[in-house]
Design an enzyme around this catalytic site. Structure first.
Site, mmCIF file in Angstrom:
data_model
loop_
_atom_site.group_PDB
_atom_site.id
_atom_site.type_symbol
_atom_site.label_atom_id
_atom_site.label_comp_id
_atom_site.label_asym_id
_atom_site.label_seq_id
_atom_site.Cartn_x
_atom_site.Cartn_y
_atom_site.Cartn_z
ATOM 1 N N ARG A 16 1.886 15.981 10.975
ATOM 2 C CA ARG A 16 2.538 15.361 9.971
ATOM 3 C C ARG A 16 2.749 16.350 8.920
ATOM 4 N NH1 ARG A 16 0.064 9.777 8.233
ATOM 5 N NH2 ARG A 16 -1.973 10.750 8.251
ATOM 6 N N ARG A 23 -8.900 0.845 3.742
ATOM 7 C CA ARG A 23 -7.952 1.959 2.989
ATOM 8 C C ARG A 23 -6.636 0.994 2.677
ATOM 9 N NH1 ARG A 23 -5.920 6.417 6.192
ATOM 10 N NH2 ARG A 23 -4.456 6.333 4.196
ATOM 11 N N CYS A 27 -5.470 9.465 8.156
ATOM 12 C CA CYS A 27 -5.392 9.020 9.436
ATOM 13 C C CYS A 27 -5.046 10.355 10.475
ATOM 14 C CB CYS A 27 -4.815 7.945 9.936
ATOM 15 S SG CYS A 27 -5.391 6.533 9.072
ATOM 16 N N LYS A 61 0.867 -1.179 -0.029
ATOM 17 C CA LYS A 61 -0.139 -0.106 0.244
ATOM 18 C C LYS A 61 0.851 1.243 0.014
ATOM 19 C CE LYS A 61 -2.404 3.171 2.865
ATOM 20 N NZ LYS A 61 -1.663 4.466 3.656
ATOM 21 N N ASN A 62 2.058 1.219 0.912
ATOM 22 C CA ASN A 62 2.751 2.404 1.005
ATOM 23 C C ASN A 62 3.690 2.958 -0.236
ATOM 24 O OD1 ASN A 62 1.658 3.286 3.355
ATOM 25 N ND2 ASN A 62 3.340 2.047 4.689
ATOM 26 N N ASP A 89 4.172 1.518 11.534
ATOM 27 C CA ASP A 89 2.939 1.109 11.224
ATOM 28 C C ASP A 89 2.775 -0.309 11.655
ATOM 29 O OD1 ASP A 89 2.165 3.341 9.432
ATOM 30 O OD2 ASP A 89 2.564 2.505 7.699
#
Length: 419
Positions: A121, A398, A116, A22-23, A306
């Protein structure tokens, strides 16, 4: 409103295959804007973040075709236009359009990113890099307007004040078509950085040093189409490894790159988790007694932030006390209160999480406070006696491809329900 319902306390067994990262893919898709031909990605996960990115690309004029886990994108029709605010605001990775649009058009009009809520960030590192390469920024309503002098970025020597995956990738995007050489020092080293650099180089870019803390990029005039295999998702793999250790009778996780998870696996071995590691798979045995350990996250190659939350339910099974310190995201503690609802002895203290085990969890109505916190609640629900209902599940969808189907194949009593 949808929810996930789990009847826990069952032992799971079998095989599960990890999907594409995903990342990685949330950066790879915006990168395609830089190409002058068709790009095909293989191993694309079936997650809602990908759906949102496809919507954005199509809105901008790209032609997209999805077949199984392959995604073919023709970016030649992409227009220089303001980004659709609602879609941009739905996911954090939308900020990758800053760099790709600057690289292609020399300007970008994009809303502030969503995602999120994990605490500050900031995107100041991104803006600092763009400004060093000749761009200026103004605000137009809820949008940021970035414009390069003479509509062309130029190379620069950039030192990242803190290690940032997003800022490193965005700077790469802005640099691959810039005039001259760009050097990024204190660059992030995550496997996803290497994956993005591999795609860019396959498109004709000149990127060297990805995976080290110094990346050098010599700008080129054009990038062409290509085909690229997305790397396996190390966070999904780590999640299933923790799940297998918590409730498995013997589970094999396929499509895993061990070298992407070395620090995480070392921590599990410190706990006493028994595993057999093969070239591209990990077999997790049924566990007996586990030892409490303390966990501290840090930038790669350290233990990934994560993976902090998916690991927490497994820690609750261990004998003794420990603490969890997340040095990356200070607000990554939303799962703590939800686990406490299920009977866990876990609290937040100052800037860390404290726990004592072993714990016997009981099913409850809980919520996914964010993506990885949602994964923690799924694991906790599988561990618990009785029924667990998880709300706010859009966070989970997600980032975890076909999670319901994969868990059912392992023997879980889990279903997606409309509330």
């Amino acid at each position: 409103m949808r929810k996930i319902v789990i009847n826990g306390g069952r032992s799971l067994a079998g095989k599960v295959t990890v999907s594409g990262a995903k990342n990685s893919v949330v950066a790879l898709i915006p990168a395609i804007i830089l190409a002058d031909g068709i790009v095909t990605l293989d191993g694309v996960p079936a997650i809602s973040d990908v759906d949102s990115l496809i919507d954005i690309m199509e809105t901008m004029g790209a032609k997209v075709r999805r077949t199984g886990d392959s995604l073919e994108i023709d970016p030649r029709g992409v227009k220089d236009m303001p980004m659709p605010f609602g879609k941009i605001n739905s996911l954090r990775a939308s900020y990758y359009f800053y760099g790709s649009l600057l690289g292609r058009y020399g300007q970008a009009i994009v809303g502030l990113p969503g995602g999120c809520d994990l605490g500050p960030r900031p995107i100041d590192l991104h803006i600092k890099a763009f400004e060093a390469m000749g761009a200026s920024m103004t605000y137009e309503g809820s949008n940021m307007h970035l414009v390069a002098n003479e509509k062309k970025m130029h190379g620069a020597h950039i030192f990242m004040d803190t290690v940032s995956v997003g800022a490193t990738i965005n700077t790469m995007f802005a640099a691959v078509k810039a005039k001259g050489r760009t050097v990024i020092e204190n660059a992030a080293r995550e496997p996803e950085i290497i994956d993005v650099a591999t795609l860019l180089n396959n498109m004709g870019a000149h990127v060297r040093g990805a995976g080290t803390d110094v990346i050098t990029i010599d700008g080129v005039e054009q990038l062409h189409g290509t085909r690229h295999q997305v790397i396996p998702d190390r966070i999904e793999a780590g999640t299933y490894i923790a799940l297998a250790a918590a409730v498995g009778q013997g589970i094999q996780i396929d499509n895993v790159l061990y070298e992407h998870l070395e620090s995480y696996i070392a921590k599990l071995e410190e706990m006493g988790v028994r595993m057999t590691i093969s070239e591209d798979s990990i077999f997790v045995e049924k566990q007996d007694r586990l030892k409490a350990v303390s966990v501290k996250t840090s930038p790669y190659p350290g233990l990934a932030t994560d993976l902090q939350q998916p690991l927490t339910p497994l820690l609750l099974m261990a004998e003794g006390s420990g603490r969890i310190i997340d040095t990356i995201y200070e607000k990554r503690v939303g799962h703590v209160a939800e686990l406490a609802r299920m009977g866990a002895h876990i609290t937040t203290r100052s800037n860390y999480i404290a726990y004592t085990g072993p714990n016997k969890l009981t099913g409850a109505v809980v919520k996914a406070t964010d993506l990885r916190g949602g994964a923690a609640m799924v694991i906790a629900g599988l561990m618990a006696e009785g029924q667990t209902e998880i709300t706010n599940i859009e966070f989970i969808l997600r980032g975890y491809s076909n999670i319901i189907e994969k868990l059912r194949e392992l023997g879980a009593d889990i279903q997606l329900m409309e509330d």
